[in-house]
Design a protein around this motif. Structure first.
Motif, PDB file in Angstrom:
ATOM      1  N   ILE A  63       0.065 -21.408  44.487  1.00 51.74           N
ATOM      2  CA  ILE A  63      -0.912 -22.012  44.017  1.00 51.74           C
ATOM      3  C   ILE A  63      -0.964 -23.537  44.491  1.00 51.74           C
ATOM      4  CG2 ILE A  63      -0.778 -23.668  42.147  1.00 51.74           C
ATOM      5  CD1 ILE A  63       0.276 -21.630  40.522  1.00 51.74           C
ATOM      6  N   LEU A  84      -6.771 -18.296  34.360  1.00 49.09           N
ATOM      7  CA  LEU A  84      -5.819 -17.762  35.173  1.00 49.09           C
ATOM      8  C   LEU A  84      -6.537 -16.156  34.907  1.00 49.09           C
ATOM      9  CD1 LEU A  84      -4.397 -18.468  37.515  1.00 49.09           C
ATOM     10  CD2 LEU A  84      -2.077 -18.161  36.038  1.00 49.09           C
ATOM     11  N   THR A 121       2.997 -23.535  34.708  1.00 45.32           N
ATOM     12  CA  THR A 121       2.432 -22.823  33.736  1.00 45.32           C
ATOM     13  C   THR A 121       1.695 -21.468  33.919  1.00 45.32           C
ATOM     14  OG1 THR A 121       1.142 -24.968  33.176  1.00 45.32           O
ATOM     15  CG2 THR A 121      -0.164 -22.341  33.296  1.00 45.32           C
ATOM     16  N   ALA A 122       1.630 -21.165  35.097  1.00 48.74           N
ATOM     17  CA  ALA A 122       1.564 -19.529  35.812  1.00 48.74           C
ATOM     18  C   ALA A 122       3.046 -18.689  35.126  1.00 48.74           C
ATOM     19  CB  ALA A 122       1.658 -19.456  37.016  1.00 48.74           C
ATOM     20  N   ARG A 123       3.693 -19.293  35.223  1.00 51.77           N
ATOM     21  CA  ARG A 123       5.222 -18.395  35.022  1.00 51.77           C
ATOM     22  C   ARG A 123       5.072 -18.240  32.898  1.00 51.77           C
ATOM     23  NH1 ARG A 123       9.782 -20.366  39.362  1.00 51.77           N
ATOM     24  NH2 ARG A 123       8.787 -19.517  40.664  1.00 51.77           N
ATOM     25  N   ALA A 157       4.510 -16.916  41.191  1.00 47.94           N
ATOM     26  CA  ALA A 157       4.163 -17.731  41.305  1.00 47.94           C
ATOM     27  C   ALA A 157       5.120 -19.171  42.450  1.00 47.94           C
ATOM     28  CB  ALA A 157       3.451 -18.538  39.834  1.00 47.94           C
ATOM     29  N   TYR A 198       3.143 -14.543  35.458  1.00 48.16           N
ATOM     30  CA  TYR A 198       2.862 -14.395  36.551  1.00 48.16           C
ATOM     31  C   TYR A 198       3.988 -14.664  36.936  1.00 48.16           C
ATOM     32  CZ  TYR A 198      -2.045 -14.116  35.571  1.00 48.16           C
ATOM     33  OH  TYR A 198      -3.694 -13.900  35.349  1.00 48.16           O
ATOM     34  N   LEU A 214       1.763 -14.746  43.739  1.00 48.85           N
ATOM     35  CA  LEU A 214       0.418 -16.254  43.225  1.00 48.85           C
ATOM     36  C   LEU A 214       0.821 -17.244  44.552  1.00 48.85           C
ATOM     37  CD1 LEU A 214      -2.086 -16.047  41.241  1.00 48.85           C
ATOM     38  CD2 LEU A 214      -0.236 -17.699  39.590  1.00 48.85           C
ATOM     39  N   LYS A 243      -0.357  -9.451  37.148  1.00 45.22           N
ATOM     40  CA  LYS A 243       0.694 -10.321  36.922  1.00 45.22           C
ATOM     41  C   LYS A 243       1.673  -9.723  37.884  1.00 45.22           C
ATOM     42  CE  LYS A 243      -0.932 -11.812  32.491  1.00 45.22           C
ATOM     43  NZ  LYS A 243      -0.139 -12.146  31.658  1.00 45.22           N
ATOM     44  N   LEU A 245      -5.965 -23.953  34.142  1.00 47.69           N
ATOM     45  CA  LEU A 245      -5.663 -22.938  34.437  1.00 47.69           C
ATOM     46  C   LEU A 245      -4.935 -21.852  33.398  1.00 47.69           C
ATOM     47  CD1 LEU A 245      -4.131 -21.978  37.046  1.00 47.69           C
ATOM     48  CD2 LEU A 245      -2.296 -23.422  36.754  1.00 47.69           C
ATOM     49  N   GLU A 246      -4.294 -22.486  32.132  1.00 49.85           N
ATOM     50  CA  GLU A 246      -4.066 -21.497  31.273  1.00 49.85           C
ATOM     51  C   GLU A 246      -4.982 -20.694  30.126  1.00 49.85           C
ATOM     52  OE1 GLU A 246      -0.775 -22.362  27.539  1.00 49.85           O
ATOM     53  OE2 GLU A 246      -1.733 -24.155  28.777  1.00 49.85           O
TER      54      GLU A 246
END
Length: 116
Positions: free
Chosen positions: A73, A60, A87-89, A96, A93, A71, A67, A56-57
């Motif tokens: 997940i 993505l 992780t997304a934030r 997310a 993102y 999102l 962004k 993911l890191e």
């Protein structure tokens, strides 16, 4: 009162299946399925993009370039997705969210799946 389940989910960073459908339809949310490719192939949310959690890191940003879009997940039960939201934030993102209950909740709500 109709928005209460969605608001509750938003506080935890997770949405109900119904809230997820609204996010997809009304705000063009991008669905990212973080299960392994073998799991993804057995059935996934239509239009979902597969980015396994352990990648993911690194992947993505290349998979979801905008962004500012919401999102969503998804994983099998919701546990991995909750970790992935953080992780997304961290990657920028801000919108997310995880699907509460994961793909199991999606199936329980009788929502459609696509097989690869």
């Amino acid at each position: 009162m109709l928005f209460w389940p969605m608001l509750q989910g938003a506080n935890r960073g997770a949405l109900t299946a119904e809230g997820a459908v609204q996010l997809i339809n009304r705000q063009r949310a991008v669905v990212v399925d973080i299960r392994e490719p073998e799991e993804f192939a057995t059935g996934h949310v239509t239009g979902a993009r597969n980015v396994p959690l352990n990648q993911l890191e690194a992947k993505l940003a290349g998979t979801v370039k905008n962004k500012s879009l919401p999102l969503l997940i998804v994983c099998a039960s919701g546990a991995r997705a909750n970790r992935a939201v953080a992780t997304a934030r961290k990657l920028g993102y801000e919108q997310a969210q995880a699907l509460a209950g994961g793909l199991k909740a999606w199936k329980d709500a009788n929502l459609p799946l696509t097989k690869a």
